[in-house]
Design an enzyme around this catalytic site. Structure first.
Site, PDB file in Angstrom:
ATOM      1  N   GLU A   1       0.786  -1.231   0.000  1.00  0.00           N
ATOM      2  CA  GLU A   1       0.000   0.000   0.000  1.00  0.00           C
ATOM      3  C   GLU A   1       0.823   1.289   0.000  1.00  0.00           C
ATOM      4  OE1 GLU A   1      -2.999  -0.226   3.068  1.00  0.00           O
ATOM      5  OE2 GLU A   1      -4.164  -1.689   1.920  1.00  0.00           O
TER       6      GLU A   1
ATOM      7  N   GLU B   1      -6.216  -7.808  -0.704  1.00  0.00           N
ATOM      8  CA  GLU B   1      -6.911  -7.625   0.567  1.00  0.00           C
ATOM      9  C   GLU B   1      -8.360  -7.277   0.272  1.00  0.00           C
ATOM     10  OE1 GLU B   1      -5.269  -4.751   3.223  1.00  0.00           O
ATOM     11  OE2 GLU B   1      -3.201  -5.498   3.049  1.00  0.00           O
TER      12      GLU B   1
END
Length: 333
Positions: free
Chosen positions: A160, A267
């Site tokens: 991320e 995710e």
């Protein structure tokens, strides 16, 4: 993005040497990969390097075995770069941390399923944006060298990236690819991640330049994350609607098709309620209709310290393990 909380539980066993290439477990699923994140070794990120068993923990191998028995075939194993290489990105390993990480990876791949190495660092090292791609390339050359003979290991460049120069994000990903291949790790897949928390719903607006990444082995998989609450942060049990899952991955699907790329949702999660179950199923059904570009998905998250965390997939009592596994079961091998 996701919320993290700390709880205590058992740790994985002692490490063994990295294995040779493993035979992949045969299975029957619409997806190439379906599995879970394995959280713990990245916990306590405000206390680095921290103390094993106090600030962070490694995943429980027996719990992973339970999820494999349920049909999962891929596990994304979180760790912190600052614990693995405490002095500098190009420095020597903390051998105990590497040994524990290797133990978990080997346990996963010995079972014939894939293990993703996930430096859970958000494009930062010791709180500073990683601004030197050559150092990042060295980090990945060194780490890939530890696992280059294990074909069931997957390398995830970094978790991320966010609030960073977009060209830098591209260059860091390319540096990671170059370092991995330079290490002689030529059989393994590489998962790349984008800016803006690698969100699928913002991918086309933010990460279009990621199509320019190059891999001589042609084994890049574009990893995107997608949560279903109002701001997409994964901090609420509430899902916006029963259709929000499909809606938030539609534009990224078209981007993958247009650019002849493949992706994975690295995710995703939703609360243990009817609307989120509908939204999760809708997203997975849509991904399953587009397996030419979507190779699978991983739930956030399992791990021994989650306690009563709303998304916990940790056996035997995690909220999602007891409440959401029936939704996931249709997609498992």
């Amino acid at each position: 993005m996701k919320f993290r909380n700390l709880f205590f539980a058992a740790v994985a066993g002692s490490a063994v040497a990295a294995p040779l290439a493993k035979e992949q477990k045969k299975r029957d699923s619409v997806f190439q990969w379906i599995g879970a994140n394995e959280s713990g070794a990245e916990f306590g990120e405000n206390n680095l390097p921290g103390v094993w068993g106090t600030d962070y923990i490694f995943p429980d191998v027996s719990a992973i075995t339970t999820l494999i028995d349920k049909g999962m075939n891929i596990f994304r194993i979180q760790f912190k770069m600052e614990r693995l290489v405490p002095d500098s990105m190009t420095g020597a390993y903390d051998e105990a941390y590497l040994q524990n990480l290797t133990t978990v990876v080997n346990a996963v791949t010995d079972a014939g399923v894939h293990a993703i190495l996930d430096p859970h660092n958000y494009g930062r090292f010791n709180g500073e944006i990683m601004s030197t791609p050559s150092d990042f390339q060295t980090f990945w050359k060194n780490l890939a060298g530890q696992f280059q003979s294990n074909s069931l290991v997957i390398f995830d460049t970094n978790n991320e990236y966010h609030d960073m120069d977009q060209e830098l994000v591209l260059n860091l990903n390319q540096a990671a690819i170059d370092g991995i291949r330079e290490a002689g790790a030529t059989e393994q897949y590489i998962f790349v991640e984008g800016n803006s928390y690698t969100g699928a719903w913002t991918w086309t607006d933010v990460n279009d330049n990621m199509k320019n990444l190059e891999d001589p082995q042609d084994k890049i998989v574009y990893q995107m994350h997608q949560y279903l609450d109002s701001d997409g942060s994964g901090t609420s049990e509430t899902c916006v609607s029963g259709t929000i899952g499909q809606e938030r991955v539609t534009s990224a699907t078209q981007w993958l098709k247009d650019n002849k790329k493949v992706g994975i949702i690295g995710e995703f999660a939703g609360g243990n309620n009817d609307q989120c179950k509908t939204a999760v199923k809708g997203m997975l059904d849509y991904l399953a209709e587009n397996t030419d570009v979507w190779k699978g998905a991983l739930w956030w998250a399992a791990g021994p310290w989650w306690g009563d965390y709303m998304y916990s997939l940790e056996p035997p009592n995690g909220v999602a393990f007891t409440g959401m596994l029936d939704v996931l079961q249709a997609y498992l091998g």
